[in-house]
Scaffold this motif. Sequence first.
Motif, PDB file in Angstrom:
ATOM      1  N   GLU A 208       0.821  -1.200   0.000  1.00  0.00           N
ATOM      2  CA  GLU A 208       0.000   0.000   0.000  1.00  0.00           C
ATOM      3  C   GLU A 208       0.869   1.270   0.000  1.00  0.00           C
ATOM      4  O   GLU A 208       0.610   2.238  -0.717  1.00  0.00           O
ATOM      5  CB  GLU A 208      -0.916  -0.030   1.242  1.00  0.00           C
ATOM      6  N   ASN A 209       1.937   1.227   0.805  1.00  0.00           N
ATOM      7  CA  ASN A 209       2.847   2.364   0.898  1.00  0.00           C
ATOM      8  C   ASN A 209       3.568   2.592  -0.450  1.00  0.00           C
ATOM      9  O   ASN A 209       3.749   3.735  -0.892  1.00  0.00           O
ATOM     10  CB  ASN A 209       3.850   2.056   2.020  1.00  0.00           C
ATOM     11  N   ILE A 210       3.939   1.495  -1.108  1.00  0.00           N
ATOM     12  CA  ILE A 210       4.618   1.613  -2.406  1.00  0.00           C
ATOM     13  C   ILE A 210       3.653   2.196  -3.449  1.00  0.00           C
ATOM     14  O   ILE A 210       4.013   3.115  -4.201  1.00  0.00           O
ATOM     15  CB  ILE A 210       5.165   0.241  -2.867  1.00  0.00           C
ATOM     16  N   ARG A 211       2.404   1.694  -3.453  1.00  0.00           N
ATOM     17  CA  ARG A 211       1.419   2.237  -4.420  1.00  0.00           C
ATOM     18  C   ARG A 211       1.263   3.740  -4.206  1.00  0.00           C
ATOM     19  O   ARG A 211       1.290   4.524  -5.139  1.00  0.00           O
ATOM     20  CB  ARG A 211       0.053   1.560  -4.225  1.00  0.00           C
ATOM     21  N   ARG A 212       1.160   4.134  -2.934  1.00  0.00           N
ATOM     22  CA  ARG A 212       0.891   5.539  -2.626  1.00  0.00           C
ATOM     23  C   ARG A 212       2.066   6.442  -3.019  1.00  0.00           C
ATOM     24  O   ARG A 212       1.895   7.448  -3.701  1.00  0.00           O
ATOM     25  CB  ARG A 212       0.615   5.651  -1.128  1.00  0.00           C
ATOM     26  N   TYR A 213       3.280   6.060  -2.601  1.00  0.00           N
ATOM     27  CA  TYR A 213       4.406   6.978  -2.811  1.00  0.00           C
ATOM     28  C   TYR A 213       5.060   6.841  -4.181  1.00  0.00           C
ATOM     29  O   TYR A 213       5.976   7.592  -4.507  1.00  0.00           O
ATOM     30  CB  TYR A 213       5.427   6.840  -1.676  1.00  0.00           C
ATOM     31  N   THR A 214       4.571   5.879  -4.987  1.00  0.00           N
ATOM     32  CA  THR A 214       4.993   5.892  -6.396  1.00  0.00           C
ATOM     33  C   THR A 214       3.829   6.393  -7.262  1.00  0.00           C
ATOM     34  O   THR A 214       3.869   6.267  -8.486  1.00  0.00           O
ATOM     35  CB  THR A 214       5.441   4.495  -6.889  1.00  0.00           C
ATOM     36  N   PHE A 218       3.257   1.468  -9.448  1.00  0.00           N
ATOM     37  CA  PHE A 218       3.438   0.041  -9.156  1.00  0.00           C
ATOM     38  C   PHE A 218       2.301  -0.505  -8.309  1.00  0.00           C
ATOM     39  O   PHE A 218       1.676   0.230  -7.532  1.00  0.00           O
ATOM     40  CB  PHE A 218       4.767  -0.178  -8.405  1.00  0.00           C
ATOM     41  N   ASP A 219       2.102  -1.820  -8.458  1.00  0.00           N
ATOM     42  CA  ASP A 219       1.112  -2.530  -7.653  1.00  0.00           C
ATOM     43  C   ASP A 219       1.745  -3.883  -7.275  1.00  0.00           C
ATOM     44  O   ASP A 219       1.393  -4.924  -7.829  1.00  0.00           O
ATOM     45  CB  ASP A 219      -0.161  -2.728  -8.494  1.00  0.00           C
ATOM     46  N   PRO A 220       2.709  -3.855  -6.352  1.00  0.00           N
ATOM     47  CA  PRO A 220       3.515  -5.064  -6.113  1.00  0.00           C
ATOM     48  C   PRO A 220       2.727  -6.160  -5.411  1.00  0.00           C
ATOM     49  O   PRO A 220       2.044  -5.909  -4.425  1.00  0.00           O
ATOM     50  CB  PRO A 220       4.645  -4.554  -5.212  1.00  0.00           C
ATOM     51  N   ALA A 221       2.839  -7.368  -5.952  1.00  0.00           N
ATOM     52  CA  ALA A 221       2.127  -8.506  -5.357  1.00  0.00           C
ATOM     53  C   ALA A 221       3.131  -9.436  -4.686  1.00  0.00           C
ATOM     54  O   ALA A 221       4.292  -9.509  -5.081  1.00  0.00           O
ATOM     55  CB  ALA A 221       1.391  -9.269  -6.462  1.00  0.00           C
ATOM     56  N   GLY A 222       2.656 -10.125  -3.646  1.00  0.00           N
ATOM     57  CA  GLY A 222       3.455 -11.194  -3.046  1.00  0.00           C
ATOM     58  C   GLY A 222       4.468 -10.751  -2.012  1.00  0.00           C
ATOM     59  O   GLY A 222       5.367 -11.527  -1.675  1.00  0.00           O
ATOM     60  N   LEU A 223       4.349  -9.512  -1.488  1.00  0.00           N
ATOM     61  CA  LEU A 223       5.322  -9.078  -0.468  1.00  0.00           C
ATOM     62  C   LEU A 223       5.052  -9.782   0.858  1.00  0.00           C
ATOM     63  O   LEU A 223       3.892  -9.924   1.262  1.00  0.00           O
ATOM     64  CB  LEU A 223       5.244  -7.565  -0.250  1.00  0.00           C
ATOM     65  N   ASP A 224       6.096 -10.193   1.516  1.00  0.00           N
ATOM     66  CA  ASP A 224       5.947 -10.759   2.856  1.00  0.00           C
ATOM     67  C   ASP A 224       6.065  -9.600   3.847  1.00  0.00           C
ATOM     68  O   ASP A 224       7.161  -9.089   4.081  1.00  0.00           O
ATOM     69  CB  ASP A 224       7.034 -11.809   3.102  1.00  0.00           C
ATOM     70  N   GLU A 225       4.948  -9.200   4.414  1.00  0.00           N
ATOM     71  CA  GLU A 225       4.949  -8.027   5.291  1.00  0.00           C
ATOM     72  C   GLU A 225       5.004  -8.425   6.761  1.00  0.00           C
ATOM     73  O   GLU A 225       4.803  -7.587   7.651  1.00  0.00           O
ATOM     74  CB  GLU A 225       3.712  -7.164   4.994  1.00  0.00           C
ATOM     75  N   ASN A 226       5.214  -9.713   7.030  1.00  0.00           N
ATOM     76  CA  ASN A 226       5.114 -10.188   8.420  1.00  0.00           C
ATOM     77  C   ASN A 226       6.381 -10.818   8.973  1.00  0.00           C
ATOM     78  O   ASN A 226       6.346 -11.440  10.021  1.00  0.00           O
ATOM     79  CB  ASN A 226       3.984 -11.223   8.518  1.00  0.00           C
ATOM     80  N   ARG A 227       7.487 -10.689   8.288  1.00  0.00           N
ATOM     81  CA  ARG A 227       8.710 -11.325   8.768  1.00  0.00           C
ATOM     82  C   ARG A 227       9.278 -10.580   9.973  1.00  0.00           C
ATOM     83  O   ARG A 227       9.096  -9.375  10.121  1.00  0.00           O
ATOM     84  CB  ARG A 227       9.774 -11.331   7.664  1.00  0.00           C
TER      85      ARG A 227
END
Length: 378
Positions: A208-214, A218-227
């Motif tokens: 969501e942050n990448i979509r907003r600040y780009t 971009f609409d990146p799929a598959g990010l692991d946001e919980n590591r």
Amino acid sequence: MNEQPPITRQAGLKRLDAFLREGAADYASMRNFDRGPAPRATTSALSPYLRRRLLSEQEVVSAVRSTLGEDAAEKFTSEVFWRTYFKGHLETHPAAWSDALALAAAGRERLDAEPGLRRAHAAAVEGRTGIDAFDAWARELVETNWLHNHARMWFASIWIFTLRLPWALGAAFFMRHLLDGDPASNTLSWRWVAGLHTRGKHYVARAENIRRYTQGRFDPAGLDENRRALDEDRPPREAPLAPADAVPAGDVALLLHLDDLNPETLPIARVRCVAGLLAHAEDAAEPVRMADRDAMRDGLEHAARRFGCPVVPRDEGWAGDLPVVTPWAPLGPSAAALPAGVLRIRRRWDEAAWPHCGRGFFRLRSAIPAVLEACAAR
Ligand SMILES: Cc1cc2nc3c(=O)[nH]c(=O)nc-3n(C[C@H](O)[C@H](O)[C@H](O)COP(=O)(O)OP(=O)(O)OC[C@H]3O[C@@H](n4cnc5c(N)ncnc54)[C@H](O)[C@@H]3O)c2cc1C
């Protein structure tokens, strides 16, 4: 950063002037937006010049504060001090640098031995992971030798937590291609993203942050946001700051290197000859080497003009009987290549700031007014 002019002081001053006219006023509100390799950056793009000190931190901060006023320049000033902080922190935590080099070497051995890791690493550096933003940044870095700060943060986070690649190989990839590749800012930023610099606190790249600040590029799929953050057995220990040498009273020979190409503002007057020590980052890509060569040539020409002395090749006996003086080279390729016996002098800026860099940034941030005052008092 696409059509990069030669990295010289003149080009840096031109960039600073353009930033003061076009970007500085909006810096605080716009700096997190990454427009990609577009002609107008949301930040100053001064780092290739600051990294080699073709422009000094002091003159850049002073120019922005004069143009905007102290309060409006606060955000920019504090970002420049992040650079100073990382330099001072690495000077007092040298193991962070030697460990990163050792980890990168170990990572390369793993690439040779583990085909799965080798394939994943190749896909990452060639921009073939299928994560749209990450792939675009990998190509942008190699093609333009530049990435916006926010893209660097997202890229490092995805490299470490989604792709699960060794962080030191990512740091080495940046050092190879970035025009501003800097041992301190780069190594410690990667450690910060990983959760090693501020232990346990890592930086998570969120779609969501990448979509907003780009701005929707971009609409990146598959990010692991919980590591979870990375950890290490032996965090780098703090070591005392090495003392600088005193400036000799009589004539000297000056040795310039890629960490400080600003001879006009060195606290020395009687220079009889000047030579250059060109120590690139290990494995640096050709555009980075070219930038280093242009910058060195420019620094030497400035020194020759300032001191009315010849530029001489650095062969044996180049300095004759004169003491050789060099501006302080912080940890990295220049410091490692400095010959023994050279007198290393430190600028007021580093001398005033580095004692505040042993722990977190906020200690240095509180000391910014005192550092600026110490430098203005010269
Ligand atoms: C993973 C990662 C790796 C990085 N590697 C490097 C590197 O090798 N060399 C490098 O110079 N910077 C590095 N940075 C810091 C930062 O991204 C760049 O300094 C900045 O993007 C340069 O763009 P600019 O000149 O337009 O910055 P501006 O936003 O205009 O800031 C002005 C100056 O302040 C300094 N600065 C700004 N932000 C930072 C920061 N977060 N950390 C340190 N200094 C900062 C730089 O000297 C910069 O030129 C890295 C950041 C991350 C997250």
